[in-house]
Design an enzyme around this catalytic site. Sequence first.
Site, PDB file in Angstrom:
ATOM      1  N   LYS A  37       0.856  -1.194   0.000  1.00 40.04           N
ATOM      2  CA  LYS A  37       0.000   0.000   0.000  1.00 40.04           C
ATOM      3  C   LYS A  37       0.889   1.240   0.000  1.00 40.04           C
ATOM      4  O   LYS A  37       1.781   1.368   0.844  1.00 40.04           O
ATOM      5  CB  LYS A  37      -0.906   0.024   1.234  1.00 40.04           C
ATOM      6  CG  LYS A  37      -1.796   1.270   1.283  1.00 40.04           C
ATOM      7  CD  LYS A  37      -2.786   1.204   2.419  1.00 40.04           C
ATOM      8  CE  LYS A  37      -2.298   1.817   3.699  1.00 40.04           C
ATOM      9  NZ  LYS A  37      -2.198   3.282   3.683  1.00 40.04           N
ATOM     10  N   ASP A  64      -3.424   4.315  -1.982  1.00 40.45           N
ATOM     11  CA  ASP A  64      -4.395   4.761  -0.964  1.00 40.45           C
ATOM     12  C   ASP A  64      -4.391   6.286  -0.888  1.00 40.45           C
ATOM     13  O   ASP A  64      -3.822   6.869   0.026  1.00 40.45           O
ATOM     14  CB  ASP A  64      -3.979   4.120   0.375  1.00 40.45           C
ATOM     15  CG  ASP A  64      -4.836   4.544   1.545  1.00 40.45           C
ATOM     16  OD1 ASP A  64      -5.993   4.954   1.346  1.00 40.45           O
ATOM     17  OD2 ASP A  64      -4.340   4.467   2.697  1.00 40.45           O
ATOM     18  N   LYS A  66      -7.352   8.156  -1.279  1.00 36.80           N
ATOM     19  CA  LYS A  66      -8.655   8.585  -0.725  1.00 36.80           C
ATOM     20  C   LYS A  66      -9.204   9.833  -1.419  1.00 36.80           C
ATOM     21  O   LYS A  66      -9.410  10.873  -0.800  1.00 36.80           O
ATOM     22  CB  LYS A  66      -8.540   8.842   0.774  1.00 36.80           C
ATOM     23  CG  LYS A  66      -8.078   7.645   1.588  1.00 36.80           C
ATOM     24  CD  LYS A  66      -8.143   7.959   3.078  1.00 36.80           C
ATOM     25  CE  LYS A  66      -7.725   6.795   3.939  1.00 36.80           C
ATOM     26  NZ  LYS A  66      -6.300   6.483   3.935  1.00 36.80           N
ATOM     27  N   ASP A  69     -13.661  14.763  -4.260  1.00 33.90           N
ATOM     28  CA  ASP A  69     -13.776  16.058  -4.950  1.00 33.90           C
ATOM     29  C   ASP A  69     -15.042  15.997  -5.802  1.00 33.90           C
ATOM     30  O   ASP A  69     -15.809  15.032  -5.702  1.00 33.90           O
ATOM     31  CB  ASP A  69     -12.514  16.304  -5.804  1.00 33.90           C
ATOM     32  CG  ASP A  69     -12.218  17.796  -5.978  1.00 33.90           C
ATOM     33  OD1 ASP A  69     -13.166  18.569  -6.226  1.00 33.90           O
ATOM     34  OD2 ASP A  69     -11.041  18.185  -5.871  1.00 33.90           O
ATOM     35  N   ILE A  70     -15.254  16.982  -6.661  1.00 40.16           N
ATOM     36  CA  ILE A  70     -16.441  16.921  -7.518  1.00 40.16           C
ATOM     37  C   ILE A  70     -16.265  15.769  -8.519  1.00 40.16           C
ATOM     38  O   ILE A  70     -15.132  15.411  -8.872  1.00 40.16           O
ATOM     39  CB  ILE A  70     -16.709  18.263  -8.241  1.00 40.16           C
ATOM     40  CG1 ILE A  70     -15.522  18.665  -9.118  1.00 40.16           C
ATOM     41  CG2 ILE A  70     -17.030  19.357  -7.236  1.00 40.16           C
ATOM     42  CD1 ILE A  70     -15.808  19.861 -10.007  1.00 40.16           C
ATOM     43  N   THR A 124     -11.588   5.487  10.727  1.00 38.76           N
ATOM     44  CA  THR A 124     -11.627   4.878  12.070  1.00 38.76           C
ATOM     45  C   THR A 124     -11.232   5.897  13.142  1.00 38.76           C
ATOM     46  O   THR A 124     -11.438   5.671  14.316  1.00 38.76           O
ATOM     47  CB  THR A 124     -10.701   3.647  12.134  1.00 38.76           C
ATOM     48  OG1 THR A 124      -9.477   3.961  11.479  1.00 38.76           O
ATOM     49  CG2 THR A 124     -11.331   2.450  11.461  1.00 38.76           C
ATOM     50  N   ARG A 216       2.982  -0.722  10.833  1.00 33.83           N
ATOM     51  CA  ARG A 216       4.057  -0.800  11.831  1.00 33.83           C
ATOM     52  C   ARG A 216       4.344  -2.185  12.407  1.00 33.83           C
ATOM     53  O   ARG A 216       5.513  -2.477  12.685  1.00 33.83           O
ATOM     54  CB  ARG A 216       3.782   0.227  12.947  1.00 33.83           C
ATOM     55  CG  ARG A 216       4.028   1.647  12.466  1.00 33.83           C
ATOM     56  CD  ARG A 216       3.356   2.681  13.313  1.00 33.83           C
ATOM     57  NE  ARG A 216       1.898   2.618  13.170  1.00 33.83           N
ATOM     58  CZ  ARG A 216       1.051   3.400  13.816  1.00 33.83           C
ATOM     59  NH1 ARG A 216       1.513   4.296  14.681  1.00 33.83           N
ATOM     60  NH2 ARG A 216      -0.244   3.300  13.607  1.00 33.83           N
TER      61      ARG A 216
HETATM   62  O1  C5P Z   1       0.985   1.104  11.092  1.00 32.29           O
HETATM   63  P1  C5P Z   1      -0.462   0.663  10.949  1.00 32.29           P
HETATM   64  O2  C5P Z   1      -0.628  -0.849  10.851  1.00 32.29           O
HETATM   65  O3  C5P Z   1      -1.350   1.285  11.996  1.00 32.29           O
HETATM   66  O4  C5P Z   1      -0.882   1.252   9.517  1.00 32.29           O
HETATM   67  C1  C5P Z   1      -2.202   1.194   9.047  1.00 32.29           C
HETATM   68  C2  C5P Z   1      -2.270   1.851   7.696  1.00 32.29           C
HETATM   69  O5  C5P Z   1      -3.633   1.883   7.268  1.00 32.29           O
HETATM   70  C3  C5P Z   1      -1.789   3.292   7.649  1.00 32.29           C
HETATM   71  O6  C5P Z   1      -1.195   3.503   6.370  1.00 32.29           O
HETATM   72  C4  C5P Z   1      -3.051   4.108   7.788  1.00 32.29           C
HETATM   73  O7  C5P Z   1      -2.967   5.354   7.132  1.00 32.29           O
HETATM   74  C5  C5P Z   1      -4.062   3.221   7.079  1.00 32.29           C
HETATM   75  N1  C5P Z   1      -5.459   3.425   7.500  1.00 32.29           N
HETATM   76  C6  C5P Z   1      -5.899   3.220   8.803  1.00 32.29           C
HETATM   77  N2  C5P Z   1      -7.207   3.412   9.138  1.00 32.29           N
HETATM   78  C7  C5P Z   1      -8.099   3.785   8.209  1.00 32.29           C
HETATM   79  C8  C5P Z   1      -7.681   3.968   6.886  1.00 32.29           C
HETATM   80  C9  C5P Z   1      -6.341   3.772   6.561  1.00 32.29           C
HETATM   81  O8  C5P Z   1      -5.096   2.869   9.672  1.00 32.29           O
HETATM   82  N3  C5P Z   1      -9.363   3.923   8.533  1.00 32.29           N
END
Ligand code: C5P
Length: 238
Positions: A37, A64, A66, A69-70, A124, A216
Site C-alpha cells: 500500500k 491509498d 482517498k 472532490d467533484i 476509524t 508498523r
Molecule cells: O501502522 P499501521 O498498521 O497502523 O498502519 C495502518 C495503515 O492503514 C496506515 O497507512 C493508515 O494510514 C491506514 N489506514 C488506517 N485506518 C483507516 C484507513 C487507513 O489505519 N481507517
Amino acid sequence: MKANAKDVIIACDFGSTDACLSFLDKFKDVERKPFLKIGMELYYAAGPEIVKELKRRGFKIFLDLKLHDIPNTVKKAMKVLSNLDVDMVNVHAAGTVEMMRAALEGLTREDGTRPLLIAVTQLTSTSEKAMREQLLIDATINDTIAQYAQNAKEAGLDGVVCSPLEARLVKDACGEEFMTVTPGIRFADAAKDDQVRITDPARAREIGSDYIVVGRPITAAEDPVAAYERCVKDFLAL
Ligand code: C5P
C-alpha cells in the site's frame, strides 16, 4: 484481479523512495511477493515514479489516496491513476454515489479492465461524538458505515476500507462478495500504537476481512520478513 483474493497488504508509510526501497530489499527472497500500500506520505514525497518502480519490480499496489472532490475532477484523476497500472485505489464514500460512479468511469480502461475500487466509509479516527457534533450526522457510526457501504455497492464499487471489527456488518449489509479491506491489525502480544479498533490477523479472517493492511507491526519489527510471514500464516490459515 479477483476481488476476494485474500491477502496481506504491507502499508509502506515511508517518507522517501530510498527508505521504501531499502525496506523492500529485505523481501528479495520471500516466496510470496507482498502486496504493497502506498499512501499519501510516500506518494506526495516520491510521486508516480515510486509506483512505476514498484510495478517494475513486480509488486501489486494499492494506491491509498482517498480521493474526494467533484465527480468530474475525480473521474479525470482516476484516469491518470489507472494509467499507472495500480491494482487497487480508493475514494471517500462521503463524496456521494455520483462521485463514486464517476471514479469508476474514469478508472475503466478502453479494454474494459480496471483496478479494484474501494471506498472509505467513516475513518476509524472519527468518533460518533465528532460525527454528531461537528458533521451534524444524526446516526450511529455503524448505521453510517452500513449506509456508506451500500452507497459504494450501488455505485458499482468492489468494496470498502473499514475496521476489521466492522467487516461482518459490511458483509451483512452488502453481501459476502463485497470486499472488506481492513487496517487496524495488531498481533495479540504487541503494542496497539495509536490504533483503537483493532484485532489480530487470525481474528480478522474469522470476522470476514478479505485483505488486511498492516503497517508498523511489519515495518517497525525487528525482523520485518518474519512479521510479514507470521501475518500471512495467521491470516490465510496456512
Ligand atoms: O501502522 P499501521 O498498521 O497502523 O498502519 C495502518 C495503515 O492503514 C496506515 O497507512 C493508515 O494510514 C491506514 N489506514 C488506517 N485506518 C483507516 C484507513 C487507513 O489505519 N481507517
